[in-house]
Design a protein around this motif. Structure first.
Motif, PDB file in Angstrom:
ATOM      1  N   VAL A  10       0.832  -1.203   0.000  1.00  0.00           N
ATOM      2  CA  VAL A  10       0.000   0.000   0.000  1.00  0.00           C
ATOM      3  C   VAL A  10       0.868   1.255   0.000  1.00  0.00           C
ATOM      4  CG1 VAL A  10      -1.810   1.268   1.213  1.00  0.00           C
ATOM      5  CG2 VAL A  10      -1.819  -1.236   1.235  1.00  0.00           C
ATOM      6  N   THR A  11       0.748   2.025  -1.082  1.00  0.00           N
ATOM      7  CA  THR A  11       1.469   3.294  -1.176  1.00  0.00           C
ATOM      8  C   THR A  11       0.497   4.471  -1.309  1.00  0.00           C
ATOM      9  OG1 THR A  11       1.660   3.020  -3.588  1.00  0.00           O
ATOM     10  CG2 THR A  11       3.494   2.231  -2.235  1.00  0.00           C
ATOM     11  N   GLY A  12      -0.740   4.183  -1.709  1.00  0.00           N
ATOM     12  CA  GLY A  12      -1.745   5.230  -1.854  1.00  0.00           C
ATOM     13  C   GLY A  12      -2.612   5.360  -0.619  1.00  0.00           C
ATOM     14  N   ARG A  13      -3.607   6.225  -0.708  1.00  0.00           N
ATOM     15  CA  ARG A  13      -4.477   6.482   0.438  1.00  0.00           C
ATOM     16  C   ARG A  13      -5.935   6.097   0.163  1.00  0.00           C
ATOM     17  NH1 ARG A  13      -2.429  12.212   3.123  1.00  0.00           N
ATOM     18  NH2 ARG A  13      -0.240  11.574   3.452  1.00  0.00           N
ATOM     19  N   GLY A  14      -6.146   5.315  -0.872  1.00  0.00           N
ATOM     20  CA  GLY A  14      -7.504   4.914  -1.214  1.00  0.00           C
ATOM     21  C   GLY A  14      -8.003   3.758  -0.371  1.00  0.00           C
ATOM     22  N   ARG A  15      -9.201   3.280  -0.712  1.00  0.00           N
ATOM     23  CA  ARG A  15      -9.801   2.140  -0.028  1.00  0.00           C
ATOM     24  C   ARG A  15      -9.702   0.907  -0.921  1.00  0.00           C
ATOM     25  NH1 ARG A  15     -15.759   3.511   1.274  1.00  0.00           N
ATOM     26  NH2 ARG A  15     -15.607   4.514  -0.770  1.00  0.00           N
ATOM     27  N   GLY A  16      -9.505  -0.220  -0.287  1.00  0.00           N
ATOM     28  CA  GLY A  16      -9.451  -1.444  -1.071  1.00  0.00           C
ATOM     29  C   GLY A  16      -8.778  -2.567  -0.326  1.00  0.00           C
ATOM     30  N   GLY A  17      -8.753  -3.728  -0.949  1.00  0.00           N
ATOM     31  CA  GLY A  17      -8.107  -4.905  -0.393  1.00  0.00           C
ATOM     32  C   GLY A  17      -7.443  -5.666  -1.524  1.00  0.00           C
ATOM     33  N   ARG A  18      -6.871  -6.804  -1.193  1.00  0.00           N
ATOM     34  CA  ARG A  18      -6.111  -7.548  -2.192  1.00  0.00           C
ATOM     35  C   ARG A  18      -7.005  -8.079  -3.328  1.00  0.00           C
ATOM     36  NH1 ARG A  18      -5.966 -10.410   2.705  1.00  0.00           N
ATOM     37  NH2 ARG A  18      -7.261 -12.277   2.702  1.00  0.00           N
ATOM     38  N   ASN A  19      -8.263  -8.399  -3.026  1.00  0.00           N
ATOM     39  CA  ASN A  19      -9.139  -8.942  -4.059  1.00  0.00           C
ATOM     40  C   ASN A  19      -9.656  -7.873  -5.012  1.00  0.00           C
ATOM     41  OD1 ASN A  19      -9.464 -11.918  -3.506  1.00  0.00           O
ATOM     42  ND2 ASN A  19      -9.871 -11.076  -1.473  1.00  0.00           N
ATOM     43  N   THR A  20     -10.068  -6.733  -4.471  1.00  0.00           N
ATOM     44  CA  THR A  20     -10.509  -5.658  -5.369  1.00  0.00           C
ATOM     45  C   THR A  20      -9.332  -5.119  -6.178  1.00  0.00           C
ATOM     46  OG1 THR A  20     -10.344  -4.094  -3.508  1.00  0.00           O
ATOM     47  CG2 THR A  20     -12.544  -4.944  -4.046  1.00  0.00           C
ATOM     48  N   GLU A  21      -8.136  -5.157  -5.591  1.00  0.00           N
ATOM     49  CA  GLU A  21      -6.960  -4.718  -6.348  1.00  0.00           C
ATOM     50  C   GLU A  21      -6.643  -5.713  -7.471  1.00  0.00           C
ATOM     51  OE1 GLU A  21      -2.737  -2.533  -5.929  1.00  0.00           O
ATOM     52  OE2 GLU A  21      -4.511  -2.136  -4.754  1.00  0.00           O
ATOM     53  N   THR A  22      -6.811  -7.007  -7.194  1.00  0.00           N
ATOM     54  CA  THR A  22      -6.623  -8.014  -8.242  1.00  0.00           C
ATOM     55  C   THR A  22      -7.628  -7.783  -9.366  1.00  0.00           C
ATOM     56  OG1 THR A  22      -5.854  -9.662  -6.621  1.00  0.00           O
ATOM     57  CG2 THR A  22      -6.579 -10.482  -8.766  1.00  0.00           C
ATOM     58  N   ALA A  23      -8.887  -7.516  -8.987  1.00  0.00           N
ATOM     59  CA  ALA A  23      -9.932  -7.292  -9.987  1.00  0.00           C
ATOM     60  C   ALA A  23      -9.644  -6.049 -10.832  1.00  0.00           C
ATOM     61  CB  ALA A  23     -11.288  -7.156  -9.293  1.00  0.00           C
ATOM     62  N   LEU A  24      -9.231  -4.960 -10.202  1.00  0.00           N
ATOM     63  CA  LEU A  24      -8.927  -3.733 -10.937  1.00  0.00           C
ATOM     64  C   LEU A  24      -7.748  -3.961 -11.877  1.00  0.00           C
ATOM     65  CD1 LEU A  24      -9.363  -0.794 -11.580  1.00  0.00           C
ATOM     66  CD2 LEU A  24      -8.140  -0.170  -9.491  1.00  0.00           C
ATOM     67  N   SER A  25      -6.745  -4.664 -11.402  1.00  0.00           N
ATOM     68  CA  SER A  25      -5.578  -4.960 -12.236  1.00  0.00           C
ATOM     69  C   SER A  25      -5.971  -5.859 -13.406  1.00  0.00           C
ATOM     70  CB  SER A  25      -4.497  -5.643 -11.393  1.00  0.00           C
ATOM     71  OG  SER A  25      -4.123  -4.839 -10.301  1.00  0.00           O
ATOM     72  N   PHE A  26      -6.873  -6.798 -13.158  1.00  0.00           N
ATOM     73  CA  PHE A  26      -7.304  -7.731 -14.204  1.00  0.00           C
ATOM     74  C   PHE A  26      -8.079  -7.000 -15.297  1.00  0.00           C
ATOM     75  CE2 PHE A  26     -10.238 -11.080 -15.828  1.00  0.00           C
ATOM     76  CZ  PHE A  26      -9.268 -11.956 -16.322  1.00  0.00           C
ATOM     77  N   CYS A  27      -9.017  -6.144 -14.898  1.00  0.00           N
ATOM     78  CA  CYS A  27      -9.790  -5.433 -15.926  1.00  0.00           C
ATOM     79  C   CYS A  27      -8.914  -4.422 -16.662  1.00  0.00           C
ATOM     80  CB  CYS A  27     -11.045  -4.785 -15.339  1.00  0.00           C
ATOM     81  SG  CYS A  27     -10.785  -3.342 -14.319  1.00  0.00           S
ATOM     82  N   PHE A  28      -7.826  -4.020 -16.034  1.00  0.00           N
ATOM     83  CA  PHE A  28      -6.841  -3.156 -16.679  1.00  0.00           C
ATOM     84  C   PHE A  28      -6.201  -3.903 -17.854  1.00  0.00           C
ATOM     85  CE2 PHE A  28      -4.903   0.904 -15.621  1.00  0.00           C
ATOM     86  CZ  PHE A  28      -3.789   0.939 -16.437  1.00  0.00           C
ATOM     87  N   GLU A  29      -5.941  -5.219 -17.656  1.00  0.00           N
ATOM     88  CA  GLU A  29      -5.283  -6.044 -18.664  1.00  0.00           C
ATOM     89  C   GLU A  29      -6.220  -6.466 -19.784  1.00  0.00           C
ATOM     90  OE1 GLU A  29      -2.022  -6.678 -18.650  1.00  0.00           O
ATOM     91  OE2 GLU A  29      -1.786  -5.545 -16.790  1.00  0.00           O
ATOM     92  N   ILE A  30      -7.500  -6.693 -19.465  1.00  0.00           N
ATOM     93  CA  ILE A  30      -8.421  -7.264 -20.459  1.00  0.00           C
ATOM     94  C   ILE A  30      -9.333  -6.209 -21.081  1.00  0.00           C
ATOM     95  CG2 ILE A  30      -8.401  -9.496 -19.288  1.00  0.00           C
ATOM     96  CD1 ILE A  30     -11.267  -8.803 -18.266  1.00  0.00           C
ATOM     97  N   ILE A  31      -8.992  -4.952 -20.958  1.00  0.00           N
ATOM     98  CA  ILE A  31      -9.834  -3.871 -21.465  1.00  0.00           C
ATOM     99  C   ILE A  31     -10.247  -4.113 -22.921  1.00  0.00           C
ATOM    100  CG2 ILE A  31      -7.793  -2.496 -22.030  1.00  0.00           C
ATOM    101  CD1 ILE A  31      -9.494   0.019 -21.540  1.00  0.00           C
ATOM    102  N   GLY A  32     -11.531  -4.009 -23.174  1.00  0.00           N
ATOM    103  CA  GLY A  32     -12.056  -4.169 -24.516  1.00  0.00           C
ATOM    104  C   GLY A  32     -12.344  -5.591 -24.939  1.00  0.00           C
ATOM    105  N   SER A  33     -11.865  -6.566 -24.179  1.00  0.00           N
ATOM    106  CA  SER A  33     -12.091  -7.974 -24.529  1.00  0.00           C
ATOM    107  C   SER A  33     -13.528  -8.367 -24.222  1.00  0.00           C
ATOM    108  CB  SER A  33     -11.145  -8.878 -23.743  1.00  0.00           C
ATOM    109  OG  SER A  33      -9.803  -8.596 -24.055  1.00  0.00           O
ATOM    110  N   SER A  34     -14.101  -9.158 -25.088  1.00  0.00           N
ATOM    111  CA  SER A  34     -15.459  -9.655 -24.848  1.00  0.00           C
ATOM    112  C   SER A  34     -15.400 -11.100 -24.385  1.00  0.00           C
ATOM    113  CB  SER A  34     -16.296  -9.569 -26.125  1.00  0.00           C
ATOM    114  OG  SER A  34     -15.730 -10.364 -27.146  1.00  0.00           O
ATOM    115  N   GLY A  35     -16.366 -11.482 -23.590  1.00  0.00           N
ATOM    116  CA  GLY A  35     -16.462 -12.876 -23.172  1.00  0.00           C
ATOM    117  C   GLY A  35     -15.488 -13.305 -22.107  1.00  0.00           C
ATOM    118  N   ILE A  36     -14.931 -12.360 -21.353  1.00  0.00           N
ATOM    119  CA  ILE A  36     -14.051 -12.704 -20.224  1.00  0.00           C
ATOM    120  C   ILE A  36     -14.571 -11.992 -18.982  1.00  0.00           C
ATOM    121  CG2 ILE A  36     -11.733 -12.633 -19.252  1.00  0.00           C
ATOM    122  CD1 ILE A  36     -10.583 -12.583 -22.030  1.00  0.00           C
ATOM    123  N   VAL A  37     -14.810 -12.755 -17.928  1.00  0.00           N
ATOM    124  CA  VAL A  37     -15.291 -12.208 -16.653  1.00  0.00           C
ATOM    125  C   VAL A  37     -14.425 -12.748 -15.527  1.00  0.00           C
ATOM    126  CG1 VAL A  37     -17.163 -12.339 -14.956  1.00  0.00           C
ATOM    127  CG2 VAL A  37     -17.684 -11.818 -17.333  1.00  0.00           C
TER     128      VAL A  37
END
Length: 442
Positions: A341-368
């Motif tokens: 943790v270097t920022g001051r936002g709210r979150g945990g390891r799972n929401t951070e994994t999810a945000l990082s994942f959607c960062f990688e799959i941006i625009g892809s269809s059929g992946i959840v």
């Protein structure tokens, strides 16, 4: 946005929670015939004991204790149940205590004192049953002599913000406690002891589950100090703790319970539930739903952002090449990632994994992807995790929300809160680490 994939992902997560039900796990490993209690191939004649004491603590303590009381009833002499959420039912033979998690406080200390008072009543003609689950390190806390609860709180907070893994965190915790690292078992002897454990640690390493209060401790004060040094916390933790650890290092202080003492104690220790058990149930359900499944591992660890990149890479290979499994596919994994943790936002390891994942799959269809903690708590938030897809980042962008800024500020909770994609269960009463589901449609 693929609603079917999203619905299926949530169905699989709910299946994992049912499989990890603590009461179910306890009763699967116990059998009572007349006065004989069978545990892990051993049989205990309850009629031979003068008293039977129960000490349950951790996030799953209430459910585990309720199941044991259902089975043993009036055979229980007295007990204590300690958790971070209120019990759903009253106990007939045990007193409930509300405690704190993830950072211990005076409630944790008072509960530990009550547990030790109960053990002082026990003797060699008694049976003590411990029911231990994740969160126990914080929920039951007794500082070493010369340290205070404020010391323990300060060190715990610094370590958690540093991105330390469970092994490092609990290595240090054990060296600041009277009851961790086998200390609780030592105080229960010479009674006969049974410990039933719901694992929340990668690899089910017993000495790190709730900091191993009833099993041998293989760590040293030197190990604890190396954790502090590696995270550059030497000058950020209370001086009393530094002196305490230095004294232990120089004196080569022996652990409260080593392997030899444990063997001599005759204690019985059984893992009744874990992440692997939950993932197996998800795998079976996914196959019944028509997915080709890939069970990666129940022992995934590492930085959340890096884990997300690997998952995205595997997802793309499945989508493009049908390898290592063909569509429709389901990738399953469990374990526990970390976040520095270097920022001051709210979150945990799972929401951070999810945000990082959607960062990688941006625009892809059929992946959840759905990433969530089985305890229903992701870091210091009221969410278990989050669900995302290739449209998540685009949807946020249309609302003027920057995924990049939120990730840089460790503000993943706020990102998914705005999208309405947080996974909220409330406290589940169990804890077998985290699970992840990635679905790739046709």
């Amino acid at each position: 946005m693929n609603e079917k994939l999203r619905k299926d992902a949530r169905t699989l997560f709910d299946r994992a929670l049912r499989e990890a039900d603590p009461g179910k796990c306890v009763l699967e490993h116990l059998e009572l015939r007349d006065e004989h209690l069978k545990v892990a191939g051993e049989s205990f004649d309850l009629s031979e004991f003068e008293s039977l004491y129960v000490i349950a603590f951790g996030k799953a303590a209430s459910s585990m204790a309720a199941a044991l009381e259902e089975l043993l009833g009036d055979r229980i002499t007295e007990g204590i149940v300690v958790s971070n959420v209120h019990a759903e039912r009253a106990f007939q033979k045990m007193n409930f205590h509300l405690s704190s998690h993830p950072v211990p406080d005076e409630k944790s200390f008072r509960a530990a004192k009550e547990a030790l008072s109960l053990l002082e009543k026990s003797g060699e003609r008694d049976l003590v049953i411990f029911l231990i689950s994740g969160g126990g390190s914080s929920i039951l806390a007794m500082p070493s002599e010369g340290l205070t609860m404020q010391d323990i709180r300060a060190v715990t907070q610094k370590l958690m913000l540093s991105g330390v893994d469970t092994y490092g965190l609990n290595t240090v915790r054990k060296k600041m406690s009277q009851i961790k690292g086998g200390g609780l078992l030592k105080k229960a002897l010479p009674s006969k002891v049974i410990t039933l454990i719901l694992s929340d640690v990668v690899g089910d390493r017993l000495e790190f589950i709730a900091s191993g209060p009833t099993v041998p401790d293989t760590t040293t004060y030197e190990d604890a100090w190396r954790v502090i040094e590696a995270l550059e916390l030497e000058h950020k933790i209370p001086p009393r703790v530094v002196v305490h650890l230095e004294r232990g290092r120089k004196g080569n202080t022996a652990p409260a319970m080593d392997s030899q003492l444990y063997e001599q104690s005759g204690a019985t220790t059984v893992i009744v539930g874990n992440n692997h058990k939950a993932i197996i149930s998800m795998e079976k359900t996914a196959e019944e739903m028509g997915y080709n499944t890939l069970f990666l591992s129940s022992q995934i660890s590492g930085e959340a952002r890096e884990v997300a990149k690997v998952l995205a890479g595997i997802s793309f290979d499945i989508k493009r090449f049908g390898r290592p499994v063909r569509k429709p596919a389901c990738i399953l994994f469990g374990g526990e990632t970390t976040v520095n943790v270097t920022g001051r936002g709210r979150g945990g390891r799972n929401t951070e994994t999810a945000l990082s994942f959607c960062f990688e799959i941006i625009g892809s269809s059929g992946i959840v992807g759905l990433f969530a903690g089985t305890d229903g708590i992701d870091g210091p938030t009221d969410a278990a995790g989050a669900i995302c897809d290739g449209q998540s980042r685009l949807a946020a962008r249309s609302m003027g929300i920057s995924a990049r800024d939120h990730l840089a500020n460790n503000d993943s909770y706020s990102f998914f809160e705005t999208l309405g994609d947080l996974v909220k269960t409330g406290s589940t009463g169990t804890n077998v680490m985290d699970v992840g589901v990635v679905l790739i449609g046709e």
